[in-house]
Design an enzyme around this catalytic site. Structure first.
Site, short mmCIF file in Angstrom:
data_model
loop_
_atom_site.label_atom_id
_atom_site.label_comp_id
_atom_site.label_asym_id
_atom_site.label_seq_id
_atom_site.Cartn_x
_atom_site.Cartn_y
_atom_site.Cartn_z
N ASN A 7 21.40 34.61 34.03
CA ASN A 7 22.63 34.23 34.73
C ASN A 7 22.29 33.05 35.65
O ASN A 7 21.81 33.26 36.77
CB ASN A 7 23.15 35.44 35.50
CG ASN A 7 24.41 35.14 36.28
OD1 ASN A 7 24.91 34.02 36.28
ND2 ASN A 7 24.93 36.15 36.97
N LYS A 14 19.40 34.23 38.01
CA LYS A 14 19.19 35.68 38.05
C LYS A 14 18.82 36.13 36.63
O LYS A 14 19.29 35.53 35.66
CB LYS A 14 20.47 36.39 38.49
CG LYS A 14 20.83 36.10 39.92
CD LYS A 14 21.93 37.07 40.40
CE LYS A 14 22.48 36.61 41.73
NZ LYS A 14 23.91 36.48 41.77
N ARG A 91 24.67 33.99 30.42
CA ARG A 91 26.02 33.92 30.99
C ARG A 91 26.40 32.44 31.10
O ARG A 91 25.61 31.63 31.59
CB ARG A 91 26.03 34.56 32.36
CG ARG A 91 27.38 34.51 33.00
CD ARG A 91 27.36 35.14 34.36
NE ARG A 91 28.69 35.14 34.93
CZ ARG A 91 28.96 35.53 36.16
NH1 ARG A 91 27.99 35.96 36.93
NH2 ARG A 91 30.19 35.50 36.61
N HIS A 181 35.23 35.29 35.77
CA HIS A 181 34.83 36.71 35.88
C HIS A 181 35.22 37.48 34.62
O HIS A 181 35.41 38.71 34.66
CB HIS A 181 35.53 37.43 37.06
CG HIS A 181 35.08 37.04 38.42
ND1 HIS A 181 35.95 36.92 39.47
CD2 HIS A 181 33.85 36.77 38.92
CE1 HIS A 181 35.28 36.58 40.56
NE2 HIS A 181 34.01 36.47 40.24
N HIS A 209 38.73 42.44 40.70
CA HIS A 209 37.30 42.17 40.90
C HIS A 209 37.17 41.50 42.27
O HIS A 209 37.53 40.33 42.43
CB HIS A 209 36.75 41.27 39.79
CG HIS A 209 35.31 40.91 39.99
ND1 HIS A 209 34.30 41.36 39.17
CD2 HIS A 209 34.70 40.16 40.93
CE1 HIS A 209 33.14 40.90 39.61
NE2 HIS A 209 33.36 40.16 40.68
N ASN A 212 32.20 38.31 46.64
CA ASN A 212 32.19 37.01 47.32
C ASN A 212 33.22 36.10 46.68
O ASN A 212 33.92 35.34 47.35
CB ASN A 212 30.81 36.37 47.21
CG ASN A 212 29.87 36.95 48.23
OD1 ASN A 212 30.26 37.17 49.37
ND2 ASN A 212 28.65 37.21 47.81
N ARG A 242 35.91 30.39 49.76
CA ARG A 242 36.93 29.62 49.03
C ARG A 242 38.33 29.93 49.55
O ARG A 242 38.64 31.08 49.83
CB ARG A 242 36.87 29.96 47.53
CG ARG A 242 35.69 29.32 46.84
CD ARG A 242 35.54 29.82 45.42
NE ARG A 242 34.40 30.70 45.29
CZ ARG A 242 34.07 31.38 44.20
NH1 ARG A 242 34.82 31.30 43.12
NH2 ARG A 242 33.02 32.15 44.17
N ASN A 336 33.07 49.22 47.20
CA ASN A 336 32.53 49.83 48.42
C ASN A 336 33.50 49.99 49.58
O ASN A 336 33.24 50.78 50.48
CB ASN A 336 31.34 49.00 48.91
CG ASN A 336 30.20 49.04 47.93
OD1 ASN A 336 29.73 50.11 47.58
ND2 ASN A 336 29.80 47.88 47.44
N GLU A 384 28.09 43.37 34.46
CA GLU A 384 28.17 42.15 33.65
C GLU A 384 26.91 41.95 32.80
O GLU A 384 27.00 41.56 31.64
CB GLU A 384 28.38 40.94 34.57
CG GLU A 384 29.78 40.95 35.18
CD GLU A 384 29.92 40.02 36.38
OE1 GLU A 384 29.41 40.37 37.46
OE2 GLU A 384 30.54 38.97 36.24
P1 ADP Z 1 29.35 38.37 44.22
O1 ADP Z 1 30.76 37.92 44.07
O2 ADP Z 1 28.45 37.34 44.85
O3 ADP Z 1 28.76 39.05 42.99
P2 ADP Z 1 29.50 41.07 45.31
O4 ADP Z 1 30.36 41.55 44.20
O5 ADP Z 1 28.14 41.64 45.43
O6 ADP Z 1 29.39 39.49 45.35
O7 ADP Z 1 30.29 41.34 46.68
C1 ADP Z 1 29.80 40.94 47.91
C2 ADP Z 1 30.84 41.29 48.96
O8 ADP Z 1 31.00 42.72 49.00
C3 ADP Z 1 30.42 40.87 50.37
O9 ADP Z 1 31.52 40.25 51.03
C4 ADP Z 1 30.10 42.20 51.04
O10 ADP Z 1 30.32 42.18 52.42
C5 ADP Z 1 31.09 43.11 50.35
N1 ADP Z 1 30.74 44.53 50.57
C6 ADP Z 1 29.65 45.20 50.14
N2 ADP Z 1 29.67 46.47 50.63
C7 ADP Z 1 30.78 46.59 51.39
C8 ADP Z 1 31.38 47.62 52.15
N3 ADP Z 1 30.81 48.83 52.25
N4 ADP Z 1 32.54 47.37 52.81
C9 ADP Z 1 33.12 46.16 52.72
N5 ADP Z 1 32.61 45.14 52.01
C10 ADP Z 1 31.47 45.34 51.35
#
Ligand code: ADP
Length: 401
Positions: A7, A14, A91, A181, A209, A212, A242, A336, A384
């Site tokens: 990726n 990655k 990817r 995505h 989804h 970040n 963004r 989460n 993914e």
């Molecule tokens: P990416 O889009 O880079 O793959 P991720 O899917 O790993 O990113 O998501 C990262 C985001 O998820 C960050 O903003 C992080 O703060 C948020 N996040 C992770 N755990 C929690 C949580 N328990 N509560 C709120 N936000 C969370």
């Protein structure tokens, strides 16, 4: 069959090495700060070893060579030789309108991916370069597969993907909504059908989804019918850095007032906006949730904007599909943040959405139903890399490679 999943991002690479006989991840890691001083590789193995090495990666080619070295030698060694790698799944950010599904990589495919650089300037060129490095290091006999972030969205109807600008620009530059995505949206919507035993025909789901980068997709009959990201991954929801959707006049207004060049305004919208720009504090959702609990108003505003926008897209996609069977949450925030899910779903009872509070708060880390209403709400952790590995295995086996 051991498959290496790659990726490549704009300044990172990655990887995961997966044993596809039992879908077990043998090792995974990340080469960071490619082309930037202080580049390093972090590598973790399934038996708990963790290796972190500073190294010099001027480009993705050196990073790729380093990861092969780490897999086969030293403290992080998991295979005796690169000959154990049966295939590689890459990817790819952008497949334009050409690649509607995953494909075996030939020289022409690599050239095509490189030629879509205007559509994915930060990702497509390093991804093509990584494929070339991979071919050189592993040889022609190791098949490679490209899995595109855009392909799942290629089923969108014209009325959903066209922009209301003169048609000639679509013809001239392929200017349209593509969506991103896609691998995650495909996995999560497909997995929902699998675990519930539902047929794709007639099933209407919205996949959120949220990470970040965030995007929402409407999936009807197992196919994407609309999505929030657009020509680039800047459109749709407010994200970490963004802006998400803004009135296009904001761009011209700011260019006039502030004298921004196209690159400067693009950097402002992509890297300095979103949660970071609104809060002035952080691009990380967790930081914002904590700060808003401590009374930070702008952190709270960023959270409120995000959750409000998600709610609006769920409603509009239910209208677009003429109904809604399920809302599926995935990504770092989607998986989460029970608070974000609760707030998004609040007031959507008219769509049959009613959360089960205890289940919503139950952090299982696995797929689980968190609702008690007519319309189901699920948390489904995305995967993914495994989706890329499965596509790779399937295409390689089909081609008898
Ligand atoms: P990416 O889009 O880079 O793959 P991720 O899917 O790993 O990113 O998501 C990262 C985001 O998820 C960050 O903003 C992080 O703060 C948020 N996040 C992770 N755990 C929690 C949580 N328990 N509560 C709120 N936000 C969370």
């Amino acid at each position: 069959m051991k498959i290496l999943v790659i990726n490549a991002g704009s300044s990172s690479l990655k990887y995961q090495l997966i044993d596809m006989d039992n879908e077990h991840v043998i090792a995974k890691g990340n080469c960071e700060r490619i082309g930037i001083e202080g580049s390093l590789i972090t590598h973790k193995t399934d038996d708990g070893r963790k290796v972190q090495l500073e190294s010099n990666f001027p480009t993705h080619t050196e990073a790729f060579e380093k990861l092969l070295e780490v897999l086969t030698t030293g403290e992080g060694k998991v295979i005796d030789s690169i000959a154990e790698i049966s295939a590689v799944g890459h990817r790819v950010l952008h497949g334009s309108e050409v690649y509607k599904e995953s494909t075996l990589i030939t020289d022409k495919v690599i050239d095509d991916i490189d030629s879509f650089r205007e559509l994915g300037p930060l990702h497509n060129p390093p991804q093509a370069a990584t494929m070339r490095a991979c071919r050189k290091a592993l040889g022609e006999s190791v098949p490679m597969v490209a899995v595109f972030d855009t392909s799942f969205h290629q089923t969108m109807p014209e009325k959903a993907f066209m922009y209301g600008i003169p048609y000639e620009y679509y013809e001239k530059y392929s200017l349209r909504k593509y969506g991103f995505h896609g691998t995650s949206h495909r996995y999560v919507s497909g997995h929902y059908l699998k675990i519930t035993g539902k047929k794709p025909e007639g099933t209407k789901v919205v996949v959120c989804h949220l990470g970040n980068g965030s995007s929402i997709t409407a999936v009807k009959d197992g196919k994407c019918v609309d999505t929030t990201m657009g020509f680039t991954p800047l459109d749709g929801l407010i994200m970490g850095t963004r802006s998400g959707a803004v009135d296009p006049s904001v761009v011209t207004f700011m260019m006039n007032k502030e004298g921004f060049t196209p690159d400067e305004i693009s950097s402002l919208l992509n890297k300095k906006s979103g949660f970071l720009g609104i809060s002035g504090l952080s691009s990380d959702a967790r930081d914002l949730v904590n700060a808003s609990k401590e009374g930070n108003k702008r952190a709270k505003l960023a959270c409120d904007m995000f959750r409000y926008q998600i709610k609006k897209y769920i409603g509009s996609y239910a209208a677009a599909m003429g109904g809604l069977d399920a809302v599926l949450f995935t990504g770092g925030i989607g998986e989460n943040s029970d608070e974000a899910r609760a707030e998004v779903c609040e007031g959507l009872e008219f769509l049959g959405i009613e959360l089960d509070d205890a289940e919503n708060k139950n952090k299982t880390g696995k797929d689980h139903l968190i609702s008690k209403g007519k319309t189901e709400v699920w948390v489904i952790p995305t995967d993914e890399e495994m989706t890329i590995a499965r596509d790779t295995k399937e295409l390689v086996e089909k081609a008898g490679k």
